[in-house]
Scaffold this motif. Sequence first.
Motif, PDB file in Angstrom:
ATOM      1  N   VAL A 169     -10.726 -14.470   0.202  1.00 17.86           N
ATOM      2  CA  VAL A 169     -10.104 -13.081   0.510  1.00 17.86           C
ATOM      3  C   VAL A 169     -10.545 -12.475   1.339  1.00 17.86           C
ATOM      4  CG1 VAL A 169      -8.166 -11.860  -0.313  1.00 17.86           C
ATOM      5  CG2 VAL A 169      -8.991 -14.116  -1.670  1.00 17.86           C
ATOM      6  N   LEU A 170     -10.167 -11.812   2.050  1.00 16.88           N
ATOM      7  CA  LEU A 170      -9.987 -11.474   3.041  1.00 16.88           C
ATOM      8  C   LEU A 170      -9.336  -9.444   2.840  1.00 16.88           C
ATOM      9  CD1 LEU A 170     -12.743 -10.221   4.837  1.00 16.88           C
ATOM     10  CD2 LEU A 170     -11.173 -10.668   7.306  1.00 16.88           C
ATOM     11  N   LEU A 171     -10.178  -8.501   1.960  1.00 18.18           N
ATOM     12  CA  LEU A 171      -9.343  -7.466   2.206  1.00 18.18           C
ATOM     13  C   LEU A 171      -9.514  -6.409   3.640  1.00 18.18           C
ATOM     14  CD1 LEU A 171      -9.846  -6.700  -1.772  1.00 18.18           C
ATOM     15  CD2 LEU A 171      -8.627  -8.346  -0.221  1.00 18.18           C
ATOM     16  N   THR A 172      -9.172  -5.878   4.480  1.00 19.40           N
ATOM     17  CA  THR A 172      -9.065  -5.091   5.470  1.00 19.40           C
ATOM     18  C   THR A 172      -8.356  -3.911   4.801  1.00 19.40           C
ATOM     19  OG1 THR A 172      -7.250  -5.902   6.722  1.00 19.40           O
ATOM     20  CG2 THR A 172      -9.851  -7.370   6.769  1.00 19.40           C
ATOM     21  N   GLY A 173      -8.960  -2.835   5.514  1.00 23.25           N
ATOM     22  CA  GLY A 173      -8.636  -1.679   5.170  1.00 23.25           C
ATOM     23  C   GLY A 173      -9.285  -0.070   5.179  1.00 23.25           C
ATOM     24  N   GLU A 174      -9.139   0.685   6.122  1.00 25.37           N
ATOM     25  CA  GLU A 174      -9.867   2.215   6.215  1.00 25.37           C
ATOM     26  C   GLU A 174     -10.577   1.750   4.965  1.00 25.37           C
ATOM     27  OE1 GLU A 174      -7.640   5.479   7.026  1.00 25.37           O
ATOM     28  OE2 GLU A 174      -6.924   4.469   9.187  1.00 25.37           O
ATOM     29  N   SER A 175     -11.534   2.818   4.942  1.00 27.29           N
ATOM     30  CA  SER A 175     -12.694   3.774   4.185  1.00 27.29           C
ATOM     31  C   SER A 175     -12.283   4.419   2.951  1.00 27.29           C
ATOM     32  CB  SER A 175     -14.064   4.134   4.261  1.00 27.29           C
ATOM     33  OG  SER A 175     -15.283   3.320   5.504  1.00 27.29           O
ATOM     34  N   GLY A 176     -12.158   4.212   1.697  1.00 24.43           N
ATOM     35  CA  GLY A 176     -11.316   4.486   0.721  1.00 24.43           C
ATOM     36  C   GLY A 176      -9.820   4.623   0.054  1.00 24.43           C
ATOM     37  N   ALA A 177      -9.484   2.769   1.198  1.00 22.41           N
ATOM     38  CA  ALA A 177      -7.676   2.410   0.769  1.00 22.41           C
ATOM     39  C   ALA A 177      -7.883   1.937  -0.279  1.00 22.41           C
ATOM     40  CB  ALA A 177      -7.060   1.791   2.188  1.00 22.41           C
ATOM     41  N   GLY A 178      -8.591   1.160  -1.336  1.00 26.19           N
ATOM     42  CA  GLY A 178      -8.581   1.437  -2.497  1.00 26.19           C
ATOM     43  C   GLY A 178      -8.596  -0.327  -2.724  1.00 26.19           C
ATOM     44  N   LYS A 179     -10.071  -0.916  -1.573  1.00 25.02           N
ATOM     45  CA  LYS A 179      -9.546  -2.362  -1.178  1.00 25.02           C
ATOM     46  C   LYS A 179     -10.483  -2.920  -2.626  1.00 25.02           C
ATOM     47  CE  LYS A 179     -12.227  -2.004   2.824  1.00 25.02           C
ATOM     48  NZ  LYS A 179     -12.062  -0.486   3.045  1.00 25.02           N
ATOM     49  N   ASP A 180     -11.609  -1.895  -3.315  1.00 26.05           N
ATOM     50  CA  ASP A 180     -12.543  -2.617  -4.671  1.00 26.05           C
ATOM     51  C   ASP A 180     -11.288  -2.456  -5.631  1.00 26.05           C
ATOM     52  OD1 ASP A 180     -11.780   0.328  -4.135  1.00 26.05           O
ATOM     53  OD2 ASP A 180     -13.612   0.468  -5.334  1.00 26.05           O
ATOM     54  N   VAL A 181     -10.549  -1.667  -5.486  1.00 18.66           N
ATOM     55  CA  VAL A 181      -9.610  -2.037  -6.959  1.00 18.66           C
ATOM     56  C   VAL A 181      -8.553  -3.165  -6.557  1.00 18.66           C
ATOM     57  CG1 VAL A 181      -7.072  -1.288  -7.700  1.00 18.66           C
ATOM     58  CG2 VAL A 181      -9.055   0.031  -7.139  1.00 18.66           C
ATOM     59  N   VAL A 182      -8.621  -3.434  -5.585  1.00 14.10           N
ATOM     60  CA  VAL A 182      -7.261  -4.653  -4.771  1.00 14.10           C
ATOM     61  C   VAL A 182      -8.230  -6.007  -5.620  1.00 14.10           C
ATOM     62  CG1 VAL A 182      -6.172  -6.013  -3.231  1.00 14.10           C
ATOM     63  CG2 VAL A 182      -5.710  -3.883  -3.466  1.00 14.10           C
ATOM     64  N   ALA A 183      -9.560  -6.145  -5.254  1.00 15.13           N
ATOM     65  CA  ALA A 183     -10.326  -6.957  -5.341  1.00 15.13           C
ATOM     66  C   ALA A 183     -10.751  -6.952  -6.852  1.00 15.13           C
ATOM     67  CB  ALA A 183     -12.050  -6.646  -5.277  1.00 15.13           C
ATOM     68  N   ARG A 184     -10.804  -6.441  -7.846  1.00 17.15           N
ATOM     69  CA  ARG A 184     -10.976  -6.022  -8.923  1.00 17.15           C
ATOM     70  C   ARG A 184      -9.347  -6.956  -9.582  1.00 17.15           C
ATOM     71  NH1 ARG A 184     -16.523  -4.375 -11.734  1.00 17.15           N
ATOM     72  NH2 ARG A 184     -17.288  -3.445 -10.001  1.00 17.15           N
ATOM     73  N   VAL A 185      -9.043  -6.436  -9.247  1.00 13.91           N
ATOM     74  CA  VAL A 185      -7.096  -6.717  -9.605  1.00 13.91           C
ATOM     75  C   VAL A 185      -7.353  -8.426  -9.533  1.00 13.91           C
ATOM     76  CG1 VAL A 185      -5.039  -7.015  -9.371  1.00 13.91           C
ATOM     77  CG2 VAL A 185      -6.056  -4.535  -9.589  1.00 13.91           C
ATOM     78  N   ILE A 186      -7.481  -9.608  -8.315  1.00 14.10           N
ATOM     79  CA  ILE A 186      -7.684 -10.719  -7.901  1.00 14.10           C
ATOM     80  C   ILE A 186      -9.156 -10.828  -9.262  1.00 14.10           C
ATOM     81  CG2 ILE A 186      -8.093 -12.058  -6.524  1.00 14.10           C
ATOM     82  CD1 ILE A 186      -7.659 -10.201  -4.487  1.00 14.10           C
ATOM     83  N   HIS A 187     -10.312 -10.401  -9.011  1.00 15.61           N
ATOM     84  CA  HIS A 187     -10.932 -10.864 -10.227  1.00 15.61           C
ATOM     85  C   HIS A 187     -10.381 -11.000 -11.809  1.00 15.61           C
ATOM     86  CE1 HIS A 187     -14.716 -12.339 -12.582  1.00 15.61           C
ATOM     87  NE2 HIS A 187     -14.157 -11.513 -13.179  1.00 15.61           N
TER      88      HIS A 187
END
Length: 449
Positions: A169-187
């Motif tokens: 999965v590739l998560l895109t977006g500006e810095s600080g937008a919450g890409k890390d949170v989406v990654a955690r939810v996927i896991h």
Amino acid sequence: MPNPYNVLVVDDEQPILRLLEKELATEDRNIETASTAKEARDKLAKKMYDVIVLDIRLPDADGLELFEEFKGRIPDVEIVLITGHGDIDSAVVAMRMGAYDYIPKPFALDRLELVMDRAFQRVCLQRENRGLRHSQDSDNHSWRLIGKSKAIKQILYLVDKVAPTDVPVLLTGESGAGKDVVARVIHDRSARAAQPMIVKNCATLQRELMRSELFGHAKGSFTGATESQEGLMMYANKGTLFLDEIGDLPLEVQASLLRVLETKKYRRVGGKEERQADIRFLFATNRNLAAAVEDGEFNEALFHRINVFKIEIPPLRERKEDLPLLVEHFLGRLSTRAEPATISDKAMACLFTYNWPGNVRELRNVLERSLILAENGLVTESSLPKELVERQADSLIMSTVPAANTLEAMEKEHIVHMLSLYDGNRQKTAQALGIGRKTLYRKLEKYGS
């Protein structure tokens, strides 16, 4: 249901191998066998094992030397020794070297089964501890996406679809937008949720040591490599590897990563044997990777391989309707008071008029600072950073410059503007305007709003 763990039994007595393979294989435990050291080495080159049951006497190898070799190849593996009556002293030596346990022949099947399960429990604990050390955020709170906007609902829909799979999965977006949170939810919603999630920001990797940190290295493979070391691939095995800012990975390392994605195998720097990579990969970037490919700064084949399923996280300024829930969430997490912290209507209005270039991360930092300055747990405009309050003042001035230059038109536009800030909540709008609800209702009826 969690994946079964893998056991390799190495013994030169075929009846024992057949018995163990038949009696101890279950839905939770795979049993494979080897009757010689050579056969065991061949199997270890093709597959990762969690527990090895090793006869201390083999026709083509010394048990203690083989024990050291296997531990060197798979540091996380736990080895249980099978010993004859005359091999107890050797087993004790192996225990001092790190063997999990030894079982004298003849042995009871239920005893061996119990020892194997306990050995695997230790393996899981070691992997979890190493995963936490290599993760950039080891908080134990449950990860969830905060918001009610259409954008958040769409992201959650995509997460629910892709989480049970193993596709990158590739998560895109500006810095600080919450890409890390989406990654955690996927896991957390995947079948690997019980396994470690290893997080690494590629921008923080030292260029000279990138390969080593990702893949590990063998002793003597380069100057300063005084001992063998495992990489993130090993620590993430059976779990998830989240590589943030993947666009900052050098081209030569990108090629190595592409090979892992395509073959599910890798080699340590300076190592000879191939290792299995049973890993779910998640990637994130704030760069336009398609443009980077055009500029020759990103491997085209890798781009297509990681772009199998893309999720774009919008900036906070495009989903301001999520602000109230985000503020409530952060105030609850950040406040040290027994009672929950709150925010005044005017302070909330300031947050609504700000554009949040740093996105959700900046909002969290602003609220953390404001709670320090807040009196009795109430965040007011006086505890907010100066630039947010000034932006609110400028916004109010601009909102009162209507197309028709009349006092009535100015009032109407200002009321409509404040209603939009409070998501149509008339009670909060009236409080922010400093008028009663009945007065606001009369004005709305008058202006046809």
